[in-house]
Design a protein around this motif. Structure first.
Motif, PDB file in Angstrom:
ATOM      1  N   PRO A  29       1.855  -3.514   0.995  1.00 17.39           N
ATOM      2  CA  PRO A  29       2.790  -4.351   0.446  1.00 17.39           C
ATOM      3  C   PRO A  29       2.451  -5.442  -0.593  1.00 17.39           C
ATOM      4  CG  PRO A  29       2.902  -4.062   2.833  1.00 17.39           C
ATOM      5  CD  PRO A  29       1.744  -3.644   2.425  1.00 17.39           C
ATOM      6  N   GLU A  30       1.401  -6.068  -0.312  1.00 20.12           N
ATOM      7  CA  GLU A  30       1.024  -7.120  -0.975  1.00 20.12           C
ATOM      8  C   GLU A  30       0.395  -6.778  -2.404  1.00 20.12           C
ATOM      9  OE1 GLU A  30       1.062 -11.168  -1.736  1.00 20.12           O
ATOM     10  OE2 GLU A  30       1.973 -10.231  -0.170  1.00 20.12           O
ATOM     11  N   VAL A  31      -0.281  -5.564  -2.310  1.00 17.93           N
ATOM     12  CA  VAL A  31      -0.872  -5.060  -3.756  1.00 17.93           C
ATOM     13  C   VAL A  31       0.247  -4.474  -4.402  1.00 17.93           C
ATOM     14  CG1 VAL A  31      -2.221  -3.041  -4.478  1.00 17.93           C
ATOM     15  CG2 VAL A  31      -3.071  -4.530  -2.706  1.00 17.93           C
ATOM     16  N   MET A  32       1.444  -3.783  -3.564  1.00 19.47           N
ATOM     17  CA  MET A  32       2.415  -3.173  -4.604  1.00 19.47           C
ATOM     18  C   MET A  32       3.662  -4.155  -4.838  1.00 19.47           C
ATOM     19  SD  MET A  32       1.372  -0.277  -4.712  1.00 19.47           S
ATOM     20  CE  MET A  32       2.676   0.850  -5.416  1.00 19.47           C
ATOM     21  N   ARG A  33       3.591  -5.306  -4.411  1.00 20.93           N
ATOM     22  CA  ARG A  33       4.637  -6.384  -4.586  1.00 20.93           C
ATOM     23  C   ARG A  33       5.280  -6.534  -6.001  1.00 20.93           C
ATOM     24  NH1 ARG A  33       3.951 -12.704  -3.207  1.00 20.93           N
ATOM     25  NH2 ARG A  33       2.852 -12.833  -5.117  1.00 20.93           N
ATOM     26  N   TYR A  34       4.236  -6.441  -7.083  1.00 21.41           N
ATOM     27  CA  TYR A  34       4.673  -6.756  -8.525  1.00 21.41           C
ATOM     28  C   TYR A  34       4.861  -5.030  -9.126  1.00 21.41           C
ATOM     29  CZ  TYR A  34       3.996 -11.368  -7.665  1.00 21.41           C
ATOM     30  OH  TYR A  34       4.305 -12.908  -7.282  1.00 21.41           O
ATOM     31  N   ILE A  35       4.474  -4.042  -8.362  1.00 25.91           N
ATOM     32  CA  ILE A  35       4.558  -2.694  -9.013  1.00 25.91           C
ATOM     33  C   ILE A  35       5.959  -2.087  -8.823  1.00 25.91           C
ATOM     34  CG2 ILE A  35       3.391  -0.522  -9.127  1.00 25.91           C
ATOM     35  CD1 ILE A  35       1.581  -2.954  -9.753  1.00 25.91           C
ATOM     36  N   ALA A  36       6.383  -1.645 -10.126  1.00 27.56           N
ATOM     37  CA  ALA A  36       7.978  -0.897 -10.141  1.00 27.56           C
ATOM     38  C   ALA A  36       8.772  -1.915  -9.172  1.00 27.56           C
ATOM     39  CB  ALA A  36       7.813   0.382  -9.567  1.00 27.56           C
ATOM     40  N   ASP A  37       9.398  -1.261  -8.171  1.00 27.25           N
ATOM     41  CA  ASP A  37      10.580  -1.885  -7.324  1.00 27.25           C
ATOM     42  C   ASP A  37       9.870  -2.659  -6.347  1.00 27.25           C
ATOM     43  OD1 ASP A  37      10.016   0.063  -5.710  1.00 27.25           O
ATOM     44  OD2 ASP A  37      12.222   0.700  -5.635  1.00 27.25           O
ATOM     45  N   GLY A  38       8.542  -2.624  -6.320  1.00 32.83           N
ATOM     46  CA  GLY A  38       7.965  -3.176  -4.993  1.00 32.83           C
ATOM     47  C   GLY A  38       7.560  -2.262  -3.799  1.00 32.83           C
ATOM     48  N   SER A  39       7.953  -1.229  -3.922  1.00 37.87           N
ATOM     49  CA  SER A  39       7.787  -0.169  -2.733  1.00 37.87           C
ATOM     50  C   SER A  39       6.410   0.260  -2.573  1.00 37.87           C
ATOM     51  CB  SER A  39       8.884   1.040  -2.749  1.00 37.87           C
ATOM     52  OG  SER A  39      10.184   0.577  -3.041  1.00 37.87           O
ATOM     53  N   VAL A  40       6.009   0.541  -1.336  1.00 37.89           N
ATOM     54  CA  VAL A  40       4.788   1.180  -1.109  1.00 37.89           C
ATOM     55  C   VAL A  40       4.879   2.557  -1.613  1.00 37.89           C
ATOM     56  CG1 VAL A  40       3.992  -0.883   0.563  1.00 37.89           C
ATOM     57  CG2 VAL A  40       5.010   1.268   1.420  1.00 37.89           C
ATOM     58  N   LEU A  41       3.733   3.455  -1.512  1.00 27.63           N
ATOM     59  CA  LEU A  41       3.901   4.595  -1.658  1.00 27.63           C
ATOM     60  C   LEU A  41       3.305   5.558  -0.430  1.00 27.63           C
ATOM     61  CD1 LEU A  41       2.182   5.360  -5.232  1.00 27.63           C
ATOM     62  CD2 LEU A  41       4.655   4.734  -4.341  1.00 27.63           C
ATOM     63  N   SER A  42       3.978   6.605   0.072  1.00 27.08           N
ATOM     64  CA  SER A  42       3.541   7.260   1.337  1.00 27.08           C
ATOM     65  C   SER A  42       2.130   8.091   0.920  1.00 27.08           C
ATOM     66  CB  SER A  42       4.694   8.291   1.602  1.00 27.08           C
ATOM     67  OG  SER A  42       4.704   9.360   0.444  1.00 27.08           O
ATOM     68  N   PRO A  43       1.572   8.562   1.620  1.00 28.59           N
ATOM     69  CA  PRO A  43       0.379   9.347   1.588  1.00 28.59           C
ATOM     70  C   PRO A  43       0.768  10.479   0.649  1.00 28.59           C
ATOM     71  CG  PRO A  43       0.318   8.775   3.959  1.00 28.59           C
ATOM     72  CD  PRO A  43       1.655   8.425   3.218  1.00 28.59           C
ATOM     73  N   GLU A  44       1.822  11.238   0.757  1.00 27.94           N
ATOM     74  CA  GLU A  44       2.230  12.269  -0.011  1.00 27.94           C
ATOM     75  C   GLU A  44       2.354  11.584  -1.803  1.00 27.94           C
ATOM     76  OE1 GLU A  44       2.933  13.101   3.967  1.00 27.94           O
ATOM     77  OE2 GLU A  44       3.926  11.454   2.781  1.00 27.94           O
ATOM     78  N   GLN A  45       2.912  10.587  -1.828  1.00 33.18           N
ATOM     79  CA  GLN A  45       3.289  10.024  -3.021  1.00 33.18           C
ATOM     80  C   GLN A  45       1.807   9.708  -3.533  1.00 33.18           C
ATOM     81  OE1 GLN A  45       6.042   7.302  -1.793  1.00 33.18           O
ATOM     82  NE2 GLN A  45       7.465   7.733  -3.088  1.00 33.18           N
TER      83      GLN A  45
END
Length: 185
Positions: A29-45
């Motif tokens: 979540p910290e890595v993804m905080r500023y990416i797009a809407d801040g959501s983490v990605l699933s393994p499938e994504q």
């Protein structure tokens, strides 16, 4: 696809065994905080993303490189070039971007890898201009952009999620005029 080396890093082609490390990066979540809407990605994504990263190299002749430490082979994240389709107002454009795992933050890896990717873009691919886009609160990425010589082009919002971003840019002319000051790898 080209392999690029810096004093500390290897930028190489994507392999299927990169999926676990990419999934771990995208799940933080910290890595993804500023990416797009801040959501983490699933393994499938993340698997879909990895397939897209590989496909874009074939379609565009450039893309995102997985970055690893030369001394240990440790996966640190990725750095590379992409078309920023998520922000239509800047198109046509090529964006330089990066995403590194937290343990790689603060070591200069993003700047080191991105300098080499900029050289590829301007010197090998003949790009006229490169942009970089970050969330307005992502000061660490903005600092890397400034170290690379990019300057503020505009502030705007991303249509898909309404997030406020800064767009910085560097022209090929400005890149070449600063060549004497740039480290060579």
């Amino acid at each position: 696809m080209t392999e690029l080396l810096t004093p500390r890093l290897r930028l190489r082609s994507w392999r299927p065994d990169d999926l676990a490390a990419l999934s771990e990066l995208n799940a933080d979540p910290e890595v993804m905080r500023y990416i797009a809407d801040g959501s983490v990605l699933s393994p499938e994504q993340s698997a879909e993303q990895l397939a897209r990263f590989r496909r874009l190299w074939d379609e565009q002749g450039f893309g995102l490189f997985p970055v690893e430490r030369r001394d240990s082979g440790e996966f640190l994240g990725w750095v590379g070039l992409a078309v920023p389709a998520f922000l239509p107002e800047v198109l046509p454009a090529v964006e330089i971007g990066w995403r590194l795992k937290r343990s790689a933050w603060g070591h200069g890896y993003a700047t080191e890898a991105a300098r080499t990717v900029l050289a590829l873009g301007f010197e090998e691919l003949g790009l006229d201009r490169v942009v970089s886009i970050c969330h307005v609160d992502n000061h660490a990425s903005a600092n890397v952009m400034t170290k690379l010589g990019l300057t503020l082009d505009r502030r705007t919002t991303v249509p898909s999620h309404g997030g406020a971003v800064k767009v910085l840019a560097l022209t090929g002319e400005d890149y070449r005029s600063a060549a004497a000051d740039r480290p060579r790898f």
